[in-house]
Design a protein around this motif. Structure first.
Motif, PDB file in Angstrom:
ATOM      1  N   ARG A 169       0.826  -1.210   0.000  1.00  0.00           N
ATOM      2  CA  ARG A 169       0.000   0.000   0.000  1.00  0.00           C
ATOM      3  C   ARG A 169       0.862   1.264   0.000  1.00  0.00           C
ATOM      4  O   ARG A 169       1.976   1.277   0.527  1.00  0.00           O
ATOM      5  CB  ARG A 169      -0.926  -0.003   1.214  1.00  0.00           C
ATOM      6  CG  ARG A 169      -1.958  -1.128   1.180  1.00  0.00           C
ATOM      7  CD  ARG A 169      -2.810  -1.123   2.428  1.00  0.00           C
ATOM      8  NE  ARG A 169      -3.585   0.095   2.561  1.00  0.00           N
ATOM      9  CZ  ARG A 169      -4.914   0.155   2.435  1.00  0.00           C
ATOM     10  NH1 ARG A 169      -5.601  -0.931   2.148  1.00  0.00           N
ATOM     11  NH2 ARG A 169      -5.548   1.299   2.600  1.00  0.00           N
ATOM     12  N   LYS A 170       0.286   2.331  -0.552  1.00  0.00           N
ATOM     13  CA  LYS A 170       0.975   3.619  -0.605  1.00  0.00           C
ATOM     14  C   LYS A 170       0.850   4.419   0.687  1.00  0.00           C
ATOM     15  O   LYS A 170       1.658   5.303   0.958  1.00  0.00           O
ATOM     16  CB  LYS A 170       0.384   4.477  -1.727  1.00  0.00           C
ATOM     17  CG  LYS A 170       0.581   3.950  -3.128  1.00  0.00           C
ATOM     18  CD  LYS A 170      -0.120   4.875  -4.111  1.00  0.00           C
ATOM     19  CE  LYS A 170       0.047   4.412  -5.541  1.00  0.00           C
ATOM     20  NZ  LYS A 170      -0.686   5.281  -6.486  1.00  0.00           N
ATOM     21  N   ASP A 171      -0.187   4.122   1.476  1.00  0.00           N
ATOM     22  CA  ASP A 171      -0.557   5.000   2.593  1.00  0.00           C
ATOM     23  C   ASP A 171       0.046   4.558   3.927  1.00  0.00           C
ATOM     24  O   ASP A 171      -0.577   4.700   4.961  1.00  0.00           O
ATOM     25  CB  ASP A 171      -2.078   5.074   2.708  1.00  0.00           C
ATOM     26  CG  ASP A 171      -2.719   3.699   2.834  1.00  0.00           C
ATOM     27  OD1 ASP A 171      -1.981   2.685   2.818  1.00  0.00           O
ATOM     28  OD2 ASP A 171      -3.954   3.627   2.941  1.00  0.00           O
ATOM     29  N   ASP A 213       0.080   0.381  -3.984  1.00  0.00           N
ATOM     30  CA  ASP A 213       1.293   0.617  -4.738  1.00  0.00           C
ATOM     31  C   ASP A 213       1.448  -0.485  -5.788  1.00  0.00           C
ATOM     32  O   ASP A 213       1.887  -0.247  -6.902  1.00  0.00           O
ATOM     33  CB  ASP A 213       2.484   0.636  -3.784  1.00  0.00           C
ATOM     34  CG  ASP A 213       3.778   0.986  -4.496  1.00  0.00           C
ATOM     35  OD1 ASP A 213       3.716   1.703  -5.499  1.00  0.00           O
ATOM     36  OD2 ASP A 213       4.839   0.540  -4.049  1.00  0.00           O
TER      37      ASP A 213
END
Length: 456
Positions: A169-171, A213
């Motif tokens: 994940r990007k977050d 991502d």
């Protein structure tokens, strides 16, 4: 190995795992830290699949012989599931669908390795025993065999874990691997278990770009270790980044593979095909050839060649079944009907239990399939040749009774890299050429003459 690398990096001793936490897509790829009663250290687990019955505060972790459902099971061949299971043996070896064996002694009965296991790294029986010994399941108590989660919170996903699944994940930049006060999930839930051997939900569903991502979990091939887009390896320490090539040796089916698309293919516009060698240890994927259908492009070309060499003898070629007598295998017959404009020369290449004397069952686009035999639609095969459900095919026996139904069948197979024959058009042509008669009770043309001939 990954837990050991995490310990070196952080000084923290944890167990890693993957599994499901409800079916909320926004949780896909998230990691949670769990403190579980009876387990000697915390767990950090990643959500890689959906679990409809996993309520808030509960986590379903994948483990050896964790159990599978009636709907999802690629572990063992049953009447409902997995014509190409990951493991040998039968259902009785797994200790019941939900939760697997409730006593450690049952672990001695499960298969030790997958059918296609070239690298025998993890013995499933040993992993099953350890899940009892380490408190991941409580023996001798069916109703309460899942340990209780005393604390659960979302944390940053360690690279050692997400590189095993391929989903990142990007977050996560501001997250920590420790729980933060006030951000815990409901306490008192259960650590349940499963092992259905199926590709995880988030290996099929493309995760929204807003928080992912990488787009999907990267699942394994039938050997249990080789990632779907990698070369065989014993224990990948990082997700391979190189695309596969035609020289890759991949287990385990006599077919072609491309990345990701259900069940085994990528975008049909992508012409990169991987040849996959046969796996001698089990049945391999094989299908009817499209150009066997009457009126196919290949059949028409062969008919022209035959006509030019046989004094203008204008016939249709076809293949199919003529009863179950194996002595007829490979024989050819010349057939004249009242409705079709020329004779047919047909070859017996399969058995047909319900074909009576003087009846020939001819392969044609949307010709119908039985309750017992279909690799066309999803209901009959976990890896069907076509991607549609059976309602697109106009009924099991004989297919559509009107030419308009042909517009509903899939035009090409799932893995079609060479789009030569459009199945919808072939279906229409069978009506146009009177290979089936529309809007009548007896829709099959009537044979007036049938005799055995030399096979062209």
């Amino acid at each position: 190995e990954r837990e050991a690398n995490f310990l070196i990096e952080t000084g923290e001793k944890v167990y890693f795992g993957v599994g499901s936490y409800g079916n909320d897509l926004s949780r896909a790829g998230l990691c949670y830290r769990l403190t579980v009663n009876g387990i000697d250290r915390d767990l950090i687990v990643q959500v890689i699949t959906e679990g409809n019955k996993v309520a808030d505060g509960n986590f379903n972790v994948m483990m050896a012989d964790g159990g599978f459902s009636d709907e999802y099971n690629a572990c063992v061949n049953t009447k409902k599931n997995a014509i190409l299971p990951q493991f040998p043996g039968n259902l009785s070896q797994w200790g019941g669908n939900r939760g697997g064996w409730v006593n450690q002694s049952g672990c001695d009965l499960i298969p030790e390795y997958p059918i296609c296991a070239a690298n025998r790294v993890d013995n499933m029986r040993t992993l099953c025993r350890e899940s009892f010994q380490r408190g991941f399941r409580i023996p001798n108590n069916v109703a309460a065999s899942n340990p209780t989660i005393s604390k659960m919170c979302a944390v940053k996903c360690p690279s050692q874990l997400w590189t095993a699944t391929g989903l990142h994940r990007k977050d996560e930049a501001n997250k920590q691997v420790q729980c933060v006060a006030g951000l815990s999930e409901p306490a008192g839930g259960k650590l349940s278990r499963s092992m259905d051997c199926s590709k995880p939900s988030y290996g099929s569903v493309s995760i929204a770009n807003t928080f992912a991502d990488t787009q999907r979990v990267v699942p394994c091939r039938r050997d249990g270790y080789t990632r779907i887009n990698s070369r065989p390896t014993s224990i990948p320490t990082l997700m391979p980044t190189a695309s596969p090539t035609k020289n890759d040796t991949l287990c385990c089916a006599d077919t072609v593979y491309r990345e990701y698309e259900w069940p085994y293919c990528q975008n049909p516009a992508d012409s990169t095909i991987l040849s996959v060698p046969s796996c001698a240890a089990s049945s391999c994927l094989s299908y009817q050839c499209i150009d066997w259908n009457v009126l196919s492009t290949a059949m028409q070309q062969r008919e022209k060649d035959y006509k030019s060499k046989n004094k203008g003898d204008n016939v249709y070629f076809g293949v199919g079944s003529y009863g179950r007598d194996p002595s007829r295998a490979g024989l050819c017959y010349r057939i004249r009907t009242k409705e079709i404009d020329r004779d047919l020369i047909v070859q017996v290449i399969t058995q047909g239990a319900d074909d009576r004397g003087g009846y020939f069952n001819l392969m044609m686009a949307d010709g119908g399939f039985s309750d017992d035999y279909t690799a066309c639609a999803r209901e009959g095969s976990i890896v069907p040749q076509f991607g549609a459900t059976s309602d697109r095919w106009g009924g099991l026996h004989g297919g559509w009774a009107n030419v308009s139904g042909c517009d509903l069948i899939p035009p090409y197979p799932v893995c079609a890299s060479r789009r030569i024959d459009n199945m919808q058009q072939l279906c229409r042509n069978t009506f146009i050429k009177n290979f089936r008669l529309p809007n009548v009770t007896d829709s099959n043309p009537h044979i007036s003459v049938m005799c055995q001939v030399k096979c062209p």
